[in-house]
Scaffold this motif. Structure first.
Motif, mmCIF file in Angstrom:
data_model
loop_
_atom_site.group_PDB
_atom_site.id
_atom_site.type_symbol
_atom_site.label_atom_id
_atom_site.label_comp_id
_atom_site.label_asym_id
_atom_site.label_seq_id
_atom_site.Cartn_x
_atom_site.Cartn_y
_atom_site.Cartn_z
ATOM 1 N N PRO A 1 0.814 -1.227 0.000
ATOM 2 C CA PRO A 1 0.000 0.000 0.000
ATOM 3 C C PRO A 1 0.845 1.273 0.000
ATOM 4 C CG PRO A 1 -0.893 -1.594 1.561
ATOM 5 C CD PRO A 1 0.460 -2.110 1.144
ATOM 6 N N PHE B 1 0.747 4.102 -3.091
ATOM 7 C CA PHE B 1 0.536 5.529 -2.851
ATOM 8 C C PHE B 1 1.638 6.352 -3.514
ATOM 9 C CE2 PHE B 1 1.645 9.191 -0.050
ATOM 10 C CZ PHE B 1 0.574 10.009 -0.405
ATOM 11 N N SER C 1 -2.158 -1.754 7.591
ATOM 12 C CA SER C 1 -2.663 -0.506 7.014
ATOM 13 C C SER C 1 -4.009 -0.719 6.323
ATOM 14 C CB SER C 1 -1.644 0.065 6.018
ATOM 15 O OG SER C 1 -1.401 -0.846 4.961
ATOM 16 N N GLU D 1 -7.775 0.907 6.792
ATOM 17 C CA GLU D 1 -8.453 1.523 5.639
ATOM 18 C C GLU D 1 -9.796 0.866 5.352
ATOM 19 O OE1 GLU D 1 -7.716 2.361 0.864
ATOM 20 O OE2 GLU D 1 -6.006 2.018 2.199
ATOM 21 N N LYS E 1 -7.066 6.389 4.817
ATOM 22 C CA LYS E 1 -5.968 5.816 4.046
ATOM 23 C C LYS E 1 -4.690 5.852 4.890
ATOM 24 C CE LYS E 1 -7.969 6.761 -0.474
ATOM 25 N NZ LYS E 1 -8.180 5.321 -0.752
ATOM 26 N N ASP F 1 -1.191 6.104 3.229
ATOM 27 C CA ASP F 1 -0.939 7.446 2.704
ATOM 28 C C ASP F 1 -0.508 8.376 3.832
ATOM 29 O OD1 ASP F 1 -2.291 5.967 0.793
ATOM 30 O OD2 ASP F 1 -3.531 7.617 0.106
ATOM 31 N N GLY G 1 -8.630 10.434 3.314
ATOM 32 C CA GLY G 1 -9.681 9.430 3.199
ATOM 33 C C GLY G 1 -11.037 9.988 3.604
#
Length: 382
Positions: A15, A19, A273, A277, A283, A286, A301
């Motif tokens: 993830p 990003f 993560s 999310e 997020k 991120d 998010g």
């Protein structure tokens, strides 16, 4: 186009990688295993074992790295902190601070000096008079080298010490009073050493007693408990002068009391993560990554609430993997394979087959799934 070096090639860093790519950066990933997920999918894979620090500064210079991002393991963050002493990057703490947080013995000593609740630290001569005790490496992960001593047995204690030292990169161990209770984690995003957003997660160690494999976001902690933990985190952030970014901790809760057992600033593994999310709409990856890019720490998010359980499929015994058979249907929102049919799987926590996420329509359904996973009756490994 800015060049970013992500110091991790494991699936858990996926993830973060996505990003960075989505932000338009030229992303390089570095690690020693070409069979790792990011090593396979990245167009900019650098094969190098970063535990061998000697060539890391030269690599940074050769690839003209603008931003350095730690991955999802302690060593990655430690190496980034060391490189930060040579070339200043964004969002990374000093080496001294990093060692306080990542070395369990140093953290215990820091915590005692600052009146932060942690398990009682013991000397070898005190251990057998304070049973039960736990012996662990100061710098290992996933429960490696950890032993609980429940009976007065000096031979067992010495064997536990030898095991812990063998699993420690520095050859060091600690002994502390064993604390039993519910394991939880707390992920807090810091801005100016204050918590701007945080999450509490209930965690279970099923296949192996010291490696988390099942978890879910919880909201039912008492206000007093959650505020106490937040206050302690902000106290640590101020005392250590922490940079903006993630501060992740694990603690054991006993009724109205708790003890912090581990803290870190790197992103947790096993796709933690995505648990956040999928459950909250935030997020997490991120937000974790932004400070390393010099971006302001802001909420990313659209907040939402879903009943998600994360589970890492492991086995308590060595086996050859064929397939997973679910006993009844469940609503999967994600499955990430870590093994192929025919692979030999080591016993937990070393061998992992996959990570999946389930969604429930009610608290009762989620509780049932959670119970079936903890009893290992939701699926069969064939």
């Amino acid at each position: 186009m800015s060049r970013v070096l992500l110091l991790d090639t494991n699936l858990s860093a996926y993830p973060i990688h996505q990003f960075l790519v989505g932000q338009g950066h030229d992303v390089f990933v570095l690690g020693g295993n070409p069979d790792d997920y990011l090593a396979k999918i990245s167009k900019n894979y650098i094969q190098y074992d970063y535990s061998d620090r000697i060539h890391m500064p030269a690599i940074l210079n050769h690839y003209k790295v603008d931003y350095l991002v730690p991955g999802c393991n302690d060593l990655s963050y430690i190496v980034c902190a060391e490189l930060n002493e040579v070339t200043v990057f964004n969002g990374i703490d000093s080496v001294a601070t990093t060692h306080v947080l990542n070395n369990k013995k140093q953290f215990r000593q820091f915590a005692i000096e600052n009146k932060i609740p942690v398990p009682v630290l013991l000397t070898e001569s005190e251990a057998l008079d304070q049973l039960p005790v736990i012996v662990k490496p100061v710098d290992s992960y996933s429960g490696r080298g950890v032993t609980v001593i429940r009976k007065r047995d000096d031979c067992a204690l010495q064997e536990a010490i030898t095991l812990s030292k063998s699993q420690s990169r520095s050859g060091q161990y600690l002994i502390e009073k064993y604390v039993q209770g519910q394991l939880l984690s707390h992920s807090a995003f810091l801005k100016d050493q204050r918590i701007m957003l945080d999450f509490f997660v209930e965690e279970q160690c099923i296949a192996s007693p010291f490696a988390v494999d099942t978890s879910r976001v919880v909201t039912g902690l008492s206000c007093e408990m959650s505020e106490n933990i937040r206050r302690v985190v902000e106290q640590m952030a101020a005392n250590l002068g922490l940079a903006d970014g993630l501060f992740h901790s694990q603690f054991i809760m006993q009724d109205d009391d708790y003890r912090i057992i581990e803290v870190t600033r790197r992103c947790p593994g096993d796709l933690y993560s995505l648990l956040i999310e999928y459950s909250t709409g935030i997020k997490y990856a991120d937000m974790y990554t932004n400070p390393f890019l010099g971006n302001p720490q802001v909420v990313v998010g659209t907040p939402s609430t879903k009943l998600i359980v994360r589970h890492t499929i492991t086995t308590p015994e060595e086996t050859y993997f064929s397939s997973i058979k679910f006993i009844r249907p469940v609503k999967q929102v994600g499955y990430f394979s870590l093994a192929r049919s025919g692979d030999q799987i080591g016993l937990a926590p070393l061998g992992r087959i996959g990570i999946f996420f389930t969604e429930s329509d009610s608290q009762e359904e989620q509780a049932l799934i959670y119970d079936e996973l903890t009893r290992r009756v939701l699926y069969v490994i064939e």
